[in-house]
Design an enzyme around this catalytic site. Sequence first.
Site, short mmCIF file in Angstrom:
data_model
loop_
_atom_site.label_atom_id
_atom_site.label_comp_id
_atom_site.label_asym_id
_atom_site.label_seq_id
_atom_site.Cartn_x
_atom_site.Cartn_y
_atom_site.Cartn_z
N LYS A 26 0.85 -1.20 0.00
CA LYS A 26 0.00 0.00 0.00
C LYS A 26 0.88 1.24 0.00
O LYS A 26 1.72 1.42 0.88
CB LYS A 26 -0.86 0.02 1.25
CG LYS A 26 -2.22 -0.61 1.09
CD LYS A 26 -2.97 -0.44 2.39
CE LYS A 26 -4.44 -0.63 2.21
NZ LYS A 26 -5.13 -0.51 3.50
C1 E4P Z 1 -8.42 0.14 3.26
O1 E4P Z 1 -7.58 -0.51 2.69
C2 E4P Z 1 -8.26 0.71 4.61
O2 E4P Z 1 -7.54 -0.17 5.42
C3 E4P Z 1 -9.58 0.92 5.32
O3 E4P Z 1 -10.67 0.57 4.53
C4 E4P Z 1 -9.70 2.17 6.09
O4 E4P Z 1 -10.96 2.24 6.66
P1 E4P Z 1 -11.35 3.20 7.87
O5 E4P Z 1 -11.76 4.50 7.31
O6 E4P Z 1 -12.50 2.49 8.52
O7 E4P Z 1 -10.15 3.29 8.77
#
Ligand code: E4P
Length: 221
Positions: A84
């Site tokens: 990521k």
């Molecule tokens: C996606 O890859 C992220 O890990 C995630 O969806 C973030 O979500 P949040 O806004 O609930 O932290």
Amino acid sequence: MRLFLDTANVEHIRHGVRLGVVTGVTTNPSLVSKEGKVDYKRLVQEICSIVPGPVSTEVLSQDVNGMVAEARELAKWAKNVVVKIPATIEGVEATHQLARENIKVNFTLCFSVNQALLAALAGAAYVSPFVGRLDDIGEYGMGLVKDIVEVYQKYPYIKTEVIAASIRHPRHCVEAAQLGAHIATVPYQVLVQMIKHPLTDVGVVRFLEDWEKVMGKGKRL
Ligand code: E4P
């Protein structure tokens, strides 16, 4: 639409995979820290051994060289690691370098179509529009998923897959599927909620009561 689990919790991931519906996992530093002070490499390798498909793990560096170095290291941990990279200008350059090395990138923290367009042009394998966080500030998060899917569909050479992320409730899953997102990455709780319906629960109880009234209590096949 495929389903990924958005968690670093091994038990939840095992359950999702046992159900046969979870084919990938996304983590982030906040999700990993929820598991306590862990051996990060060991945790990622364990998750990668459980999950049949891609497992996204995030870099912590913010400069290009740091991101690329971390990504190269993460990619060595398991075959199904996806790195990521945040949607910054440094992230675009790092994504381009990593794509040339065949390291798969999930372009994360995406909040605009332009960010998604740059992700695709730089060679990201996935882009993650954060739906819930946009909803949280009074915008329409799913509108971003819709716009990205529409733009990508106009250019068949774009192979980047759209992961609807920051999913907060089952309705988000329905909308992501209707809009043509390739994947939704969902918290474990949302996965469990997806199957729940009160009429199903009432129906199961009533069928059993009717059966037992005639066949006798506890009587099965
Ligand atoms: C996606 O890859 C992220 O890990 C995630 O969806 C973030 O979500 P949040 O806004 O609930 O932290």
